[in-house]
Design a protein around this motif. Structure first.
Motif, PDB file in Angstrom:
ATOM      1  N   TRP A  96       3.654 -15.087   9.001  1.00  0.00           N
ATOM      2  CA  TRP A  96       2.612 -15.437   9.968  1.00  0.00           C
ATOM      3  C   TRP A  96       2.353 -14.223  10.845  1.00  0.00           C
ATOM      4  O   TRP A  96       3.281 -13.734  11.525  1.00  0.00           O
ATOM      5  CB  TRP A  96       3.052 -16.608  10.832  1.00  0.00           C
ATOM      6  N   LEU A  97       1.121 -13.723  10.843  1.00  0.00           N
ATOM      7  CA  LEU A  97       0.779 -12.503  11.565  1.00  0.00           C
ATOM      8  C   LEU A  97      -0.273 -12.826  12.628  1.00  0.00           C
ATOM      9  O   LEU A  97      -1.422 -13.137  12.302  1.00  0.00           O
ATOM     10  CB  LEU A  97       0.223 -11.453  10.599  1.00  0.00           C
ATOM     11  N   PRO A  98       0.096 -12.804  13.919  1.00  0.00           N
ATOM     12  CA  PRO A  98      -0.899 -13.095  14.960  1.00  0.00           C
ATOM     13  C   PRO A  98      -1.971 -12.010  15.002  1.00  0.00           C
ATOM     14  O   PRO A  98      -1.683 -10.824  14.875  1.00  0.00           O
ATOM     15  CB  PRO A  98      -0.078 -13.114  16.256  1.00  0.00           C
ATOM     16  N   LEU A  99      -3.210 -12.440  15.164  1.00  0.00           N
ATOM     17  CA  LEU A  99      -4.320 -11.494  15.314  1.00  0.00           C
ATOM     18  C   LEU A  99      -4.474 -11.219  16.808  1.00  0.00           C
ATOM     19  O   LEU A  99      -5.043 -12.017  17.556  1.00  0.00           O
ATOM     20  CB  LEU A  99      -5.603 -12.080  14.718  1.00  0.00           C
ATOM     21  N   ARG A 100      -3.942 -10.097  17.237  1.00  0.00           N
ATOM     22  CA  ARG A 100      -3.889  -9.779  18.669  1.00  0.00           C
ATOM     23  C   ARG A 100      -5.236  -9.200  19.112  1.00  0.00           C
ATOM     24  O   ARG A 100      -5.365  -7.994  19.366  1.00  0.00           O
ATOM     25  CB  ARG A 100      -2.732  -8.825  18.948  1.00  0.00           C
ATOM     26  N   THR A 101      -6.235 -10.079  19.186  1.00  0.00           N
ATOM     27  CA  THR A 101      -7.577  -9.655  19.594  1.00  0.00           C
ATOM     28  C   THR A 101      -7.690  -9.697  21.105  1.00  0.00           C
ATOM     29  O   THR A 101      -6.945 -10.400  21.791  1.00  0.00           O
ATOM     30  CB  THR A 101      -8.651 -10.572  18.984  1.00  0.00           C
ATOM     31  N   HIS A 102      -8.645  -8.927  21.625  1.00  0.00           N
ATOM     32  CA  HIS A 102      -8.941  -8.936  23.056  1.00  0.00           C
ATOM     33  C   HIS A 102     -10.059  -9.916  23.380  1.00  0.00           C
ATOM     34  O   HIS A 102     -10.447 -10.041  24.537  1.00  0.00           O
ATOM     35  CB  HIS A 102      -9.330  -7.537  23.527  1.00  0.00           C
ATOM     36  N   SER A 103     -10.577 -10.580  22.357  1.00  0.00           N
ATOM     37  CA  SER A 103     -11.685 -11.517  22.540  1.00  0.00           C
ATOM     38  C   SER A 103     -11.288 -12.862  21.961  1.00  0.00           C
ATOM     39  O   SER A 103     -10.431 -12.956  21.081  1.00  0.00           O
ATOM     40  CB  SER A 103     -12.947 -10.997  21.844  1.00  0.00           C
ATOM     41  N   ALA A 104     -11.879 -13.910  22.483  1.00  0.00           N
ATOM     42  CA  ALA A 104     -11.614 -15.261  21.993  1.00  0.00           C
ATOM     43  C   ALA A 104     -12.446 -15.519  20.739  1.00  0.00           C
ATOM     44  O   ALA A 104     -13.503 -14.915  20.550  1.00  0.00           O
ATOM     45  CB  ALA A 104     -11.944 -16.285  23.078  1.00  0.00           C
ATOM     46  N   PRO A 105     -11.969 -16.428  19.845  1.00  0.00           N
ATOM     47  CA  PRO A 105     -10.731 -17.190  19.959  1.00  0.00           C
ATOM     48  C   PRO A 105      -9.535 -16.448  19.357  1.00  0.00           C
ATOM     49  O   PRO A 105      -9.711 -15.504  18.602  1.00  0.00           O
ATOM     50  CB  PRO A 105     -11.051 -18.448  19.154  1.00  0.00           C
ATOM     51  N   ARG A 106      -8.315 -16.898  19.722  1.00  0.00           N
ATOM     52  CA  ARG A 106      -7.108 -16.319  19.140  1.00  0.00           C
ATOM     53  C   ARG A 106      -6.980 -16.760  17.689  1.00  0.00           C
ATOM     54  O   ARG A 106      -7.393 -17.867  17.334  1.00  0.00           O
ATOM     55  CB  ARG A 106      -5.878 -16.772  19.933  1.00  0.00           C
ATOM     56  N   GLY A 107      -6.376 -15.906  16.862  1.00  0.00           N
ATOM     57  CA  GLY A 107      -6.299 -16.224  15.445  1.00  0.00           C
ATOM     58  C   GLY A 107      -4.948 -15.875  14.839  1.00  0.00           C
ATOM     59  O   GLY A 107      -4.077 -15.278  15.474  1.00  0.00           O
ATOM     60  N   ILE A 108      -4.761 -16.275  13.585  1.00  0.00           N
ATOM     61  CA  ILE A 108      -3.523 -16.036  12.841  1.00  0.00           C
ATOM     62  C   ILE A 108      -3.877 -15.711  11.393  1.00  0.00           C
ATOM     63  O   ILE A 108      -4.796 -16.295  10.824  1.00  0.00           O
ATOM     64  CB  ILE A 108      -2.594 -17.278  12.913  1.00  0.00           C
ATOM     65  N   LEU A 109      -3.185 -14.733  10.813  1.00  0.00           N
ATOM     66  CA  LEU A 109      -3.296 -14.408   9.382  1.00  0.00           C
ATOM     67  C   LEU A 109      -1.981 -14.802   8.733  1.00  0.00           C
ATOM     68  O   LEU A 109      -0.912 -14.363   9.162  1.00  0.00           O
ATOM     69  CB  LEU A 109      -3.564 -12.912   9.201  1.00  0.00           C
ATOM     70  N   VAL A 110      -2.048 -15.643   7.695  1.00  0.00           N
ATOM     71  CA  VAL A 110      -0.844 -16.101   6.998  1.00  0.00           C
ATOM     72  C   VAL A 110      -0.941 -15.680   5.534  1.00  0.00           C
ATOM     73  O   VAL A 110      -1.967 -15.907   4.880  1.00  0.00           O
ATOM     74  CB  VAL A 110      -0.675 -17.630   7.088  1.00  0.00           C
ATOM     75  N   VAL A 111       0.133 -15.031   5.027  1.00  0.00           N
ATOM     76  CA  VAL A 111       0.190 -14.581   3.634  1.00  0.00           C
ATOM     77  C   VAL A 111       1.362 -15.288   2.957  1.00  0.00           C
ATOM     78  O   VAL A 111       2.487 -15.291   3.492  1.00  0.00           O
ATOM     79  CB  VAL A 111       0.360 -13.056   3.544  1.00  0.00           C
ATOM     80  N   TYR A 112       1.103 -15.890   1.794  1.00  0.00           N
ATOM     81  CA  TYR A 112       2.127 -16.629   1.046  1.00  0.00           C
ATOM     82  C   TYR A 112       2.437 -15.902  -0.263  1.00  0.00           C
ATOM     83  O   TYR A 112       1.550 -15.271  -0.859  1.00  0.00           O
ATOM     84  CB  TYR A 112       1.638 -18.041   0.713  1.00  0.00           C
ATOM     85  N   SER A 113       3.696 -16.036  -0.696  1.00  0.00           N
ATOM     86  CA  SER A 113       4.136 -15.409  -1.945  1.00  0.00           C
ATOM     87  C   SER A 113       4.841 -16.439  -2.817  1.00  0.00           C
ATOM     88  O   SER A 113       5.420 -17.422  -2.320  1.00  0.00           O
ATOM     89  CB  SER A 113       5.089 -14.240  -1.650  1.00  0.00           C
ATOM     90  N   GLN A 114       4.853 -16.172  -4.141  1.00  0.00           N
ATOM     91  CA  GLN A 114       5.552 -17.048  -5.086  1.00  0.00           C
ATOM     92  C   GLN A 114       7.018 -16.663  -5.251  1.00  0.00           C
ATOM     93  O   GLN A 114       7.749 -17.278  -6.023  1.00  0.00           O
ATOM     94  CB  GLN A 114       4.859 -16.982  -6.446  1.00  0.00           C
ATOM     95  N   TYR A 115       7.449 -15.639  -4.500  1.00  0.00           N
ATOM     96  CA  TYR A 115       8.833 -15.176  -4.577  1.00  0.00           C
ATOM     97  C   TYR A 115       9.545 -15.437  -3.251  1.00  0.00           C
ATOM     98  O   TYR A 115       8.958 -15.291  -2.186  1.00  0.00           O
ATOM     99  CB  TYR A 115       8.893 -13.682  -4.898  1.00  0.00           C
ATOM    100  N   ARG A 116      10.826 -15.775  -3.353  1.00  0.00           N
ATOM    101  CA  ARG A 116      11.637 -15.885  -2.143  1.00  0.00           C
ATOM    102  C   ARG A 116      11.975 -14.492  -1.625  1.00  0.00           C
ATOM    103  O   ARG A 116      12.006 -13.533  -2.372  1.00  0.00           O
ATOM    104  CB  ARG A 116      12.916 -16.665  -2.433  1.00  0.00           C
TER     105      ARG A 116
END
Length: 776
Positions: free
Chosen positions: A272-292
């Motif tokens: 889970w990667l927060p999108l540290r923007t200076h403008s609204a709205p706040r956001g999140i980038l999530v990347v999923y993998s098939q490997y542990r």
């Protein structure tokens, strides 16, 4: 060896194949007593298995299974499968040992030997295998880390290239998610935002998702609260602004609500990667993998850089979007009226310029410009307030738009003024050139008719029903002017003429333009006349009809301009009232007359002075005090004055005028109603006003000698004055017969050319001494 054995879950498997069965059994028995070893003796003809950790054989077996042993050792690579050759000196030479070591076997033990030595050799070989295992695992881990870093670096570079190309926020997010999953083997990338205006207990709206597992994001519910769908991982990432990694999604209890979907889509780990923007709205980038365990530190750092780059790109696009929005708003404000949203004057000018130049894709066109000014709008504003006035303007704007043809443009000039541009194509077929102009005139007249009909429909405002009319002026472009601003001014002139004459529609003409030019010239000269003291006062005597004695004079203003020409008060007084100079001119008259009156009284000329007041000079008590201050400053007294006002003055702002009149009357001033009979004064109003004198209009004096109602009207006015305790003054007496007849009727005072027109101040003393012969 014990430590290594303890770390293993099962003992080392040692397979033993010797030609001599007794030796084999003895070795199995010896090794069986050693902790951590599992010796397996192979019967004659049986091959080594692929499960052994160590092979022990003799030269004969080696000769039979050389290829098999080589294949087993090759299959185990890069892990070492050690082989120990037991041989007597007669079977293995030094050269043979060199050939075998490192190829088929790791070690050769010459027989005979001792038990400890063979066990030591076995332990060394197993340690070699264990070290090779560790090296292989570390190699795999390094290779996995390197692969992850390479994958993340490729993703970062690919996304950076995308960010340079995308020009809107939605396209940027979609392209980044797509590149994350297409560039390497990430199964899903999604971007979500905290819903605008929501608090910490709100849902996350998924903006975009991409990848083989995109279906996982469909209908995905994630919240930031204590509900079953509240994500502690997401909340931590957004609150702290730090990336969060879950190495095994199915083993982390925080992911319990989503386990069925996670398992169905084969997802193993995520970041889970927060999108540290200076403008609204706040956001999140999530990347999923098939490997542990797929997001190591280096890969984590690269993906965090990717999220920061995405946040920077979003900020940049949002700033650009906000700048564009503000630019559009500024442009709209610059070219539109904020109240009605109609185009403003600037926009209309641009439109007309495009019509003239053909910038609209057509050849140069012609146009009728209609200037519209509402009737009685000020009454609504004053009676109901500006909010009601604004509502009326909005409704009028809507009605004007409905009255337009397609292609016509209506805008607001300001206040209650609107402008309509009606465009026509002069190249449409006509029988001759004049028909094009005639068609434009007919079209403008028809449009004006629709506008009048529309405005005549009642307006319902604050529970009241209103009917509005309008004065409309029309000019034609380019027939009356090639400059668009000039044409608008011409339409304005025509509108003004419509308002003055009461006509609903007036077309501009060159004569009208000349009149307007003369008016503008007169207006400029009037301002200059006040500054340079070009005005002067003449005084017309007022006599007592019964005795012929001169009792007063009326101060009448005259204007001798810089060219030496006398300009009639009937010409410049209405203009002064219109442009707001009447107050200053009225003060000049009062000051000048007061100085002259003070001089006359000092010299023994016992007269009072009458002056005319405008409605602007009688706006309440303060206006009355101002009049008093002006005349008394010159040494005169209230009883020496007769202040005259017309019936029209009584009709305008009646409450303020009444307040001023009562104050002046109580201060000792005479108040006179001028031109009585022309207006619509009611008896009730005459009774309520503190009047002293009625001045009978010259119109009725002129008809005294005619047969009919002339004498009866003057007699009635005189009788009315007597019943109301008012003196009467007859204006415009020109014949002795009129003077005599007025004496019989009982009129108190007379004024007119019979005795004298208005004269300079220096002539008045002699006229007063001369007096007027009393009628016989």
């Amino acid at each position: 060896m014990k430590a290594n054995s303890a770390a293993r879950r099962q003992p080392w498997r040692v397979e033993i194949a010797l030609q001599a069965g007794a030796d084999r059994d003895l070795l199995v028995q010896t090794l069986g007593a050693e902790e951590g070893l599992e010796p397996i003796g192979l019967e004659q003809g049986r091959k080594f298995s692929g499960e052994a950790d160590l092979l022990i054989l003799d030269p004969v077996i080696l000769g039979h299974q050389r290829e098999h042993v080589a294949r087993l050792r090759s299959d185990a690579h890069p892990v070492v499968l050690p082989a120990l050759l037991l041989a007597t000196a007669q079977y293995v030479s030094s050269d043979a040992i060199k050939r075998e070591l490192g190829h088929v076997v790791e070690d050769v033990l010459r027989l005979p030997t001792t038990g400890p030595e063979i066990i030591a050799r076995i332990h060394n070989l197993l340690r070699l295998r264990d070290l090779s295992h560790q090296q292989s695992r570390e190699h795999d881990l390094t290779r996995q880390v390197l692969a992850g870093m390479t994958r993340a670096l490729k993703t970062l570079n690919a996304c950076n290239e995308v960010m340079l190309r995308e020009s809107d926020e939605e396209g940027l997010i979609s392209a980044v998610c797509r590149m994350i999953t297409q560039s390497e083997e990430y199964d899903l990338a999604l971007v979500g935002f905290v819903e605008e205006g929501a608090d910490a207990a709100s849902a996350i709206a998924i903006s975009e998702a991409a990848g083989p597992a995109k279906g996982y994001a469909d209908n995905l519910e994630v919240r930031r609260d204590d509900s079953p769908w509240g994500s502690a991982v997401l909340d931590t990432a957004l609150s702290a602004g730090l990336p969060q990694v879950v190495s095994d999604l199915m083993a982390d209890p925080r992911m319990t609500p989503w386990w069925p979907q996670i398992e169905a889509w084969g997802l193993k780990s995520a970041i889970w990667l927060p999108l540290r923007t200076h403008s609204a709205p706040r956001g999140i980038l999530v990347v999923y993998s098939q490997y542990r365990n797929d997001f190591n530190n280096e890969e984590h750092d690269l993906l965090e850089r990717l999220a920061d780059n995405l946040a920077f790109g979003l900020d940049k696009l949002r700033v650009r979007r906000e700048s564009e929005r503000q630019s559009q708003e500024i442009r709209h404000l610059a070219y539109h009226d904020p109240l009605t949203s109609l185009p403003n004057r600037r926009s209309l000018l641009n439109h007309l310029k495009q019509v003239a130049s053909g910038d609209n894709g057509e050849n140069a066109l012609i146009a009728a410009v209609l200037f519209i000014d509402l009737n009685d709008f000020k009454l609504i504003n004053d009676a109901l307030g500006h909010a009601a006035g604004d509502e009326v303007l909005k409704l009028v704007a809507q009605r004007l738009q409905h009255a337009m043809r397609q292609g016509d443009l209506v805008g607001r000039q300001g206040g209650d003024e609107f402008i309509v541009v009606m465009v026509d194509n002069p190249r449409q077929p006509t029988s001759d050139e004049d028909d094009g102009v005639a068609r434009l005139l007919r079209g403008a007249e028809a449009l004006a008719g629709r506008i009048h009909e529309s405005l005549q429909q009642p307006l319902h405002i604050q529970g009241y029903q209103h009917h509005l009319g309008a004065g409309i002026g029309v000019s034609l472009f380019p027939y009356f002017g090639s400059n668009v601003e000039t044409v608008i001014e011409q339409a304005d002139m025509a509108m003004y003429e419509a308002k003055v004459t009461g006509s609903p529609l007036v077309f501009y003409s060159h004569d009208l333009g000349n009149d307007r030019q003369q008016r503008l010239t007169l207006e400029a000269e009037l301002h200059q006349a006040l500054k340079t003291n070009q005005f002067l006062l003449h005084y017309q005597p007022i006599w007592e009809i019964g005795s012929g004695k001169i009792v007063g004079v009326e101060a009448l203003i005259r204007w001798k301009n810089a060219g030496g020409h006398m300009i009639s008060p009937g010409t410049f007084i209405p203009l002064a009232e219109e442009i707001g100079l009447i107050g200053a001119i009225g003060d000049w008259v009062l000051e000048t007359a007061a100085r002259q009156l003070a001089l006359w009284r000092r010299d023994g000329v016992d007269v009072w002075v009458a002056v005319n007041l405008s409605v602007s000079q009688l706006q309440g008590e303060q206006a009355a005090i101002h009049i008093h201050d002006v005349v008394t400053a010159e040494g005169t007294e209230p009883g020496w004055w007769s202040l005259e006002l017309t019936e029209d003055t009584l009709m305008q702002a009646p409450n303020d005028v009444a307040e001023a009149m009562h104050w002046l009357s109580e201060a000792g001033y005479r108040l006179s109603l001028d031109d009585f009979g022309q207006g619509y004064s009611s008896l009730a109003r005459l009774q309520s006003m503190p009047l002293d004198t009625l001045k009978i209009d010259k119109l009725f004096i002129d008809r005294l000698e005619e047969e009919g109602a002339g004498e009866r009207i003057v007699s009635a006015i005189t009788e009315l004055g007597r019943h109301l305790s008012l003196k009467t003054v007859a204006e415009g007496i020109e014949t002795e017969a009129q003077n005599k007849q007025l004496g019989k009727i009982g009129c108190d005072f007379g004024q007119g050319f019979l005795f004298s027109p208005a004269r300079p101040a220096e002539d008045i003393p002699d006229l007063v001494r001369q007096g007027m012969p009393a009628p016989v």
